[in-house]
Motif scaffolding. Structure first.
Motif, PDB file in Angstrom:
ATOM      1  N   TYR A  53       0.825  -1.222   0.000  1.00 27.13           N
ATOM      2  CA  TYR A  53       0.000   0.000   0.000  1.00 27.13           C
ATOM      3  C   TYR A  53       0.851   1.260   0.000  1.00 27.13           C
ATOM      4  O   TYR A  53       0.335   2.362  -0.169  1.00 27.13           O
ATOM      5  CB  TYR A  53      -0.870   0.020   1.278  1.00 27.13           C
ATOM      6  CG  TYR A  53      -0.018  -0.145   2.516  1.00 27.13           C
ATOM      7  CD1 TYR A  53       0.656   0.941   3.077  1.00 27.13           C
ATOM      8  CD2 TYR A  53       0.179  -1.402   3.071  1.00 27.13           C
ATOM      9  CE1 TYR A  53       1.502   0.769   4.147  1.00 27.13           C
ATOM     10  CE2 TYR A  53       1.024  -1.579   4.159  1.00 27.13           C
ATOM     11  CZ  TYR A  53       1.687  -0.487   4.694  1.00 27.13           C
ATOM     12  OH  TYR A  53       2.544  -0.665   5.752  1.00 27.13           O
ATOM     13  N   GLN A  58      -7.810   0.149   1.813  1.00 28.90           N
ATOM     14  CA  GLN A  58      -7.473   0.573   3.179  1.00 28.90           C
ATOM     15  C   GLN A  58      -8.743   0.678   4.021  1.00 28.90           C
ATOM     16  O   GLN A  58      -9.797   1.041   3.526  1.00 28.90           O
ATOM     17  CB  GLN A  58      -6.713   1.912   3.171  1.00 28.90           C
ATOM     18  CG  GLN A  58      -7.373   3.008   2.363  1.00 28.90           C
ATOM     19  CD  GLN A  58      -6.512   4.267   2.229  1.00 28.90           C
ATOM     20  OE1 GLN A  58      -5.451   4.376   2.819  1.00 28.90           O
ATOM     21  NE2 GLN A  58      -6.976   5.221   1.464  1.00 28.90           N
ATOM     22  N   TYR A  68      -4.287  -1.993   6.909  1.00 29.29           N
ATOM     23  CA  TYR A  68      -4.095  -2.559   5.570  1.00 29.29           C
ATOM     24  C   TYR A  68      -4.175  -4.071   5.712  1.00 29.29           C
ATOM     25  O   TYR A  68      -3.184  -4.728   6.049  1.00 29.29           O
ATOM     26  CB  TYR A  68      -2.747  -2.115   4.992  1.00 29.29           C
ATOM     27  CG  TYR A  68      -2.696  -0.616   4.815  1.00 29.29           C
ATOM     28  CD1 TYR A  68      -3.345  -0.010   3.740  1.00 29.29           C
ATOM     29  CD2 TYR A  68      -2.065   0.199   5.736  1.00 29.29           C
ATOM     30  CE1 TYR A  68      -3.349   1.368   3.590  1.00 29.29           C
ATOM     31  CE2 TYR A  68      -2.056   1.580   5.591  1.00 29.29           C
ATOM     32  CZ  TYR A  68      -2.703   2.153   4.519  1.00 29.29           C
ATOM     33  OH  TYR A  68      -2.706   3.515   4.369  1.00 29.29           O
TER      34      TYR A  68
END
Length: 413
Positions: free
Chosen positions: A54, A167, A192
């Motif tokens: 992420y 997320q 995450y």
């Protein structure tokens, strides 16, 4: 493909070994060189152990510039300078500032996202061939913060939303449910769920290295001092030996600059010095890595105990370890968790960072048989296999639908 094409790789960290394994899959004959044994006390050993697909939002962004003076003045802050190194860093800092516009931040974020999206599948390709023995946990990664500096948090969340990053925003009670041992220092956070963490990065690296040897790879523990050429073939020189190859990969992290300078290419690679300490026998206090965004540090539960990582110190490769940075990590860990024993294992390592926070992957500017794979700043561990896959594809002249131009060293010339 000609099975006899010989490739030499300089660097036995996660980048070098990943390059080697993907080159072997394509039939190349590969030798790795490093002045230390694989898994020695370098970045691939001492990192936070996060697989963070992420993490596309770079450090170079408009909000960070305004915060730098306060960060430098705070003893609990994530940033420090070795003042004797500041004159050397000035050109890098100027480039960093020029890259901190919204447009450049989005350019970096988009091109990091492109490779981060492929990072875990590339690891799985390698993990399919080894026994992992519980060394990777799939419990996600949690970021928490208090109600200061919220603009930075909002920016990160917004950019990741735009890129389509998965997320989950979490509130106080959800954080408490995930990690009941953390002191109530937080107001909110983001989780995450698909991120992973390593229980012991060094052991994973050594398993991948053993796989490389088992597949016929060779390793030479020598320090390559320079690269010469016979016509177009690279020759690796040590003090008293030389080795000739058809192609070569420079993948020695923060130490790569000496070699690229030697080949007449000025790449503004510098080092962000990162630290860790361990608190032994308390990895049960956390289920997963937790990062406290306000202070820029994190704690990962590992076999060696709780590994507390973080801080960015600009000070080059020569300066000794800073006791004040170690103190900072200990204080931060105690701010987050109660009942910690004495710390152990003070460690300093070097993150290879470029001022636009994109790695360098691809052929050298001046020599078509030399390929680069370095400069992955905070994401070297996450990006090892995908970088190796990309660079090995370049060496094999394969077509790709990825846009690889943003990672080229030519952007600095």
């Amino acid at each position: 493909m000609d099975k006899n094409i010989k490739v030499g790789i300089i660097g036995a960290g996660i980048q070098g070994i990943s390059n080697a394994l993907f080159l072997q899959k394509k039939g190349f004959n590969v030798t790795i060189f490093d002045r230390d044994n694989p898994g020695a006390q370098a970045a691939s050993y001492g990192n936070a152990g996060h697989f963070s697909p992420y993490a596309s939002v770079p450090l170079n962004r408009p909000d960070v510039l305004a915060d730098i003076p306060a960060m430098l003045l705070s003893s609990t802050g994530p940033l420090a300078l070795k003042w004797n190194y500041v004159p050397k860093m000035i050109p890098w800092f100027l480039k960093f500032i020029m890259n901190s516009t919204k447009k450049n931040m989005m350019h970096t974020a988009k091109n990091m996202h492109q490779i981060l999206d492929l990072a875990l599948p590339a690891y799985d390709e390698l993990f399919d061939e080894i026994e992992l023995d519980g060394l990777v946990e799939n419990k996600g990664i949690l970021y928490i913060w208090n109600d200061k500096d919220l603009k930075s948090r909002e920016l990160e969340i917004k950019v990741r939303d735009e890129l389509g990053v998965n997320q989950q925003l979490v509130n106080k009670s959800e954080i408490h449910d995930l990690e009941p041992h953390i002191k109530p220092i937080y107001h909110a956070g983001v989780y995450y769920p698909y991120a992973r963490h390593a229980r012991n990065p060094k052991k994973i690296l050594l398993k991948l290295f053993d796989l490389f040897i088992k597949k016929g790879g060779k390793f030479n523990k020598v320090n390559i001092q320079e690269i010469n050429f016979d016509e177009e073939k690279p020759i690796f020189k040590t003090e008293n030996q030389s080795f000739i190859f058809d192609k070569a990969v420079i993948a020695c992290g923060a130490f790569s600059k000496k070699l690229t300078d030697n080949m007449g290419e000025k790449i503004p690679l510098d080092t962000e010095r990162g630290y860790h300490v361990h608190f032994k026998n308390c990895d049960h206090l956390l289920q997963r890595p937790v990062i406290f965004s306000n202070r820029g540090f994190g704690i990962t539960p590992m076999e060696q105990g709780l590994r507390v990582v973080g801080t960015v110190e600009f000070g080059g490769l020569e300066n000794p370890l800073s006791k004040s940075r170690i103190r900072n990590l200990i204080d931060n860990a105690k701010y987050m968790l109660d009942d910690l024993p004495e710390h152990e294992d003070e460690w300093l390592g070097f993150r290879p960072s470029l001022p636009d926070f994109l790695p360098v992957m691809g052929p050298s500017k001046n020599y078509k048989n030399i390929f680069y794979c370095f400069g992955h700043h905070h994401l070297g561990w996450t990006l090892g296999p995908i970088s190796g896959k990309i660079v090995s594809g370049m060496i094999a002249n394969e077509n790709t639908n990825l846009d690889l131009k943003p990672y080229s060293s030519l952007r600095f010339s």
